[in-house]
Design a protein around this motif. Structure first.
Motif, PDB file in Angstrom:
ATOM      1  N   THR A  72       0.833  -1.200   0.000  1.00  0.00           N
ATOM      2  CA  THR A  72       0.000   0.000   0.000  1.00  0.00           C
ATOM      3  C   THR A  72       0.864   1.245   0.000  1.00  0.00           C
ATOM      4  O   THR A  72       1.863   1.324   0.709  1.00  0.00           O
ATOM      5  CB  THR A  72      -0.907   0.018   1.245  1.00  0.00           C
ATOM      6  OG1 THR A  72      -1.720  -1.159   1.260  1.00  0.00           O
ATOM      7  CG2 THR A  72      -1.793   1.256   1.270  1.00  0.00           C
ATOM      8  N   ALA A  73       0.464   2.238  -0.788  1.00  0.00           N
ATOM      9  CA  ALA A  73       1.085   3.565  -0.759  1.00  0.00           C
ATOM     10  C   ALA A  73       0.069   4.550  -0.194  1.00  0.00           C
ATOM     11  O   ALA A  73      -1.113   4.504  -0.540  1.00  0.00           O
ATOM     12  CB  ALA A  73       1.510   4.001  -2.154  1.00  0.00           C
ATOM     13  N   VAL A  74       0.531   5.431   0.683  1.00  0.00           N
ATOM     14  CA  VAL A  74      -0.318   6.475   1.259  1.00  0.00           C
ATOM     15  C   VAL A  74       0.306   7.821   0.918  1.00  0.00           C
ATOM     16  O   VAL A  74       1.496   8.039   1.157  1.00  0.00           O
ATOM     17  CB  VAL A  74      -0.443   6.313   2.788  1.00  0.00           C
ATOM     18  CG1 VAL A  74      -1.238   7.465   3.395  1.00  0.00           C
ATOM     19  CG2 VAL A  74      -1.094   4.970   3.120  1.00  0.00           C
ATOM     20  N   VAL A  75      -0.511   8.720   0.373  1.00  0.00           N
ATOM     21  CA  VAL A  75       0.000  10.012  -0.073  1.00  0.00           C
ATOM     22  C   VAL A  75      -0.914  11.129   0.417  1.00  0.00           C
ATOM     23  O   VAL A  75      -2.141  11.054   0.266  1.00  0.00           O
ATOM     24  CB  VAL A  75       0.094  10.068  -1.615  1.00  0.00           C
ATOM     25  CG1 VAL A  75       0.700  11.403  -2.060  1.00  0.00           C
ATOM     26  CG2 VAL A  75       0.915   8.905  -2.153  1.00  0.00           C
ATOM     27  N   GLY A  76      -0.312  12.173   1.017  1.00  0.00           N
ATOM     28  CA  GLY A  76      -1.105  13.299   1.497  1.00  0.00           C
ATOM     29  C   GLY A  76      -0.261  14.533   1.702  1.00  0.00           C
ATOM     30  O   GLY A  76       0.973  14.487   1.646  1.00  0.00           O
ATOM     31  N   ASP A  77      -0.933  15.644   1.972  1.00  0.00           N
ATOM     32  CA  ASP A  77      -0.242  16.930   2.099  1.00  0.00           C
ATOM     33  C   ASP A  77      -0.031  17.361   3.543  1.00  0.00           C
ATOM     34  O   ASP A  77       0.532  18.432   3.782  1.00  0.00           O
ATOM     35  CB  ASP A  77      -1.039  18.021   1.386  1.00  0.00           C
ATOM     36  CG  ASP A  77      -2.370  18.297   2.070  1.00  0.00           C
ATOM     37  OD1 ASP A  77      -3.215  17.376   2.112  1.00  0.00           O
ATOM     38  OD2 ASP A  77      -2.564  19.412   2.587  1.00  0.00           O
ATOM     39  N   THR A  78      -0.454  16.541   4.513  1.00  0.00           N
ATOM     40  CA  THR A  78      -0.330  16.931   5.916  1.00  0.00           C
ATOM     41  C   THR A  78       0.441  15.884   6.719  1.00  0.00           C
ATOM     42  O   THR A  78       0.524  14.718   6.326  1.00  0.00           O
ATOM     43  CB  THR A  78      -1.710  17.115   6.580  1.00  0.00           C
ATOM     44  OG1 THR A  78      -2.310  15.831   6.796  1.00  0.00           O
ATOM     45  CG2 THR A  78      -2.623  17.986   5.731  1.00  0.00           C
ATOM     46  N   SER A  79       0.960  16.324   7.852  1.00  0.00           N
ATOM     47  CA  SER A  79       1.678  15.395   8.728  1.00  0.00           C
ATOM     48  C   SER A  79       0.752  14.296   9.222  1.00  0.00           C
ATOM     49  O   SER A  79       1.189  13.160   9.435  1.00  0.00           O
ATOM     50  CB  SER A  79       2.287  16.152   9.909  1.00  0.00           C
ATOM     51  OG  SER A  79       1.298  16.853  10.636  1.00  0.00           O
ATOM     52  N   TYR A  80      -0.543  14.600   9.386  1.00  0.00           N
ATOM     53  CA  TYR A  80      -1.485  13.578   9.842  1.00  0.00           C
ATOM     54  C   TYR A  80      -1.748  12.538   8.763  1.00  0.00           C
ATOM     55  O   TYR A  80      -1.934  11.352   9.066  1.00  0.00           O
ATOM     56  CB  TYR A  80      -2.796  14.229  10.281  1.00  0.00           C
ATOM     57  CG  TYR A  80      -2.763  14.763  11.693  1.00  0.00           C
ATOM     58  CD1 TYR A  80      -1.562  14.968  12.368  1.00  0.00           C
ATOM     59  CD2 TYR A  80      -3.931  15.065  12.372  1.00  0.00           C
ATOM     60  CE1 TYR A  80      -1.531  15.447  13.659  1.00  0.00           C
ATOM     61  CE2 TYR A  80      -3.913  15.548  13.674  1.00  0.00           C
ATOM     62  CZ  TYR A  80      -2.706  15.742  14.314  1.00  0.00           C
ATOM     63  OH  TYR A  80      -2.677  16.216  15.593  1.00  0.00           O
ATOM     64  N   ASP A  81      -1.775  12.956   7.493  1.00  0.00           N
ATOM     65  CA  ASP A  81      -1.883  11.981   6.394  1.00  0.00           C
ATOM     66  C   ASP A  81      -0.709  11.015   6.453  1.00  0.00           C
ATOM     67  O   ASP A  81      -0.871   9.792   6.356  1.00  0.00           O
ATOM     68  CB  ASP A  81      -1.841  12.696   5.032  1.00  0.00           C
ATOM     69  CG  ASP A  81      -3.027  13.596   4.778  1.00  0.00           C
ATOM     70  OD1 ASP A  81      -4.147  13.193   5.088  1.00  0.00           O
ATOM     71  OD2 ASP A  81      -2.807  14.702   4.252  1.00  0.00           O
ATOM     72  N   ARG A 104       8.434  15.278   6.572  1.00  0.00           N
ATOM     73  CA  ARG A 104       9.545  14.376   6.886  1.00  0.00           C
ATOM     74  C   ARG A 104       9.523  14.000   8.367  1.00  0.00           C
ATOM     75  O   ARG A 104       9.746  12.830   8.718  1.00  0.00           O
ATOM     76  CB  ARG A 104      10.871  15.044   6.547  1.00  0.00           C
ATOM     77  CG  ARG A 104      11.113  15.287   5.071  1.00  0.00           C
ATOM     78  CD  ARG A 104      11.544  14.046   4.355  1.00  0.00           C
ATOM     79  NE  ARG A 104      11.957  14.351   2.985  1.00  0.00           N
ATOM     80  CZ  ARG A 104      12.221  13.428   2.063  1.00  0.00           C
ATOM     81  NH1 ARG A 104      12.135  12.150   2.366  1.00  0.00           N
ATOM     82  NH2 ARG A 104      12.575  13.779   0.839  1.00  0.00           N
ATOM     83  N   THR A 105       9.264  14.978   9.217  1.00  0.00           N
ATOM     84  CA  THR A 105       9.228  14.718  10.660  1.00  0.00           C
ATOM     85  C   THR A 105       8.151  13.705  11.007  1.00  0.00           C
ATOM     86  O   THR A 105       8.324  12.865  11.905  1.00  0.00           O
ATOM     87  CB  THR A 105       8.986  16.028  11.437  1.00  0.00           C
ATOM     88  OG1 THR A 105      10.059  16.931  11.164  1.00  0.00           O
ATOM     89  CG2 THR A 105       8.903  15.783  12.931  1.00  0.00           C
ATOM     90  N   ALA A 106       7.031  13.751  10.282  1.00  0.00           N
ATOM     91  CA  ALA A 106       5.936  12.806  10.527  1.00  0.00           C
ATOM     92  C   ALA A 106       6.246  11.411  10.018  1.00  0.00           C
ATOM     93  O   ALA A 106       5.560  10.451  10.382  1.00  0.00           O
ATOM     94  CB  ALA A 106       4.654  13.322   9.880  1.00  0.00           C
TER      95      ALA A 106
END
Length: 239
Positions: free
Chosen positions: A175-184, A210-212
């Motif tokens: 699975t790949a997960v892609v988002g614009d927020t640290s929570y994503d 990156r930190t997330a």
């Protein structure tokens, strides 16, 4: 067919900020909701609450309002006002696809991958966005926090629900997960996804992503097909 050297078979994409450009409508709708609950525009309280909304972009909106207003009845009142305001902005044509987003989704699906769209909004708002863009039939599954018992990001629930419902992958590492927020990003990390990527078209910058835990940070979702084509099989998935 999917390249056998690349085990990504399920792609879970965020909507607002990742595949959908809304031009800051979340903050505009929040201002309406805050005003309805008596938060004075420009006040220190308003600034503090708006900063929290920015920091928690991607999280379930009702969870955000529970944190900000405490009492459940107030949180639900704020959430209803927010959803109504956001829906009206959507109806006014204030959203558009991120450049190349639809083409990217179509390319991923043509390559044999299953794509699922997720959001922190309520179902009524998610459906309004999909209808406004003409995306109702673009992907086989869309998910919101209400579809998984109410726990949105940063919990892994929507990613895992996509994995279970679609049956597209044999291993969550496919699975790949892609988002614009640290929570994503954090939701993908917690789900054990084989690829977790951030994009710079939305709320958070590269450092936050990156930190997330983002293993990759892309200029936009349009770069995703090229990234997937270059990657080796993650953690032995698909073997």
């Amino acid at each position: 067919m999917v390249n056998e050297l690349n085990g990504i078979r399920l792609v879970v994409l965020d909507m607002a900020g990742t595949t959908v450009a809304d031009g800051g409508l979340v903050e505009q709708a929040f201002a309406v909701a805050a005003a309805e609950l008596g938060v004075e525009p420009g006040s220190a309280d308003h600034v503090r609450k708006t900063d929290y909304v920015r920091a928690t972009m991607g999280e379930s909106k009702i969870s955000v309002f529970r944190h900000l207003f405490g009492e459940e009845s107030l949180a639900r009142r704020a959430n209803s006002a927010f959803e109504k305001a956001y829906g009206e902005l959507v109806d006014d044509g204030r959203i558009a696809p991120v450049t190349g987003a639809r083409e990217t989704i179509e390319e991923l699906r043509a390559d044999g991958r299953t794509v699922v769209l997720t959001t922190g909004f309520a179902r009524v708002t998610q459906d309004a966005i999909l209808a406004a863009l003409g995306w109702q039939d673009l992907v086989p599954l869309t998910l919101c926090p209400g579809d998984v018992g109410g726990r949105g990001r940063p919990y892994p629930d929507m990613v895992l629900e996509a994995f279970l419902r679609t049956g597209a992958a044999d291993d969550v590492r496919q699975t790949a997960v892609v988002g614009d927020t640290s929570y994503d990003v954090l939701s993908g990390v917690r789900a054990g996804a084989g690829l977790v990527a951030g994009v710079l078209t939305g709320a958070h910058d590269e450092e936050a992503l990156r930190t997330a835990g983002a293993g990759h940070v892309l200029g936009s979702v349009a770069e995703l097909p090229s990234l997937l084509a270059e990657l080796p099989n993650p953690a032995g998935a698909g073997r």
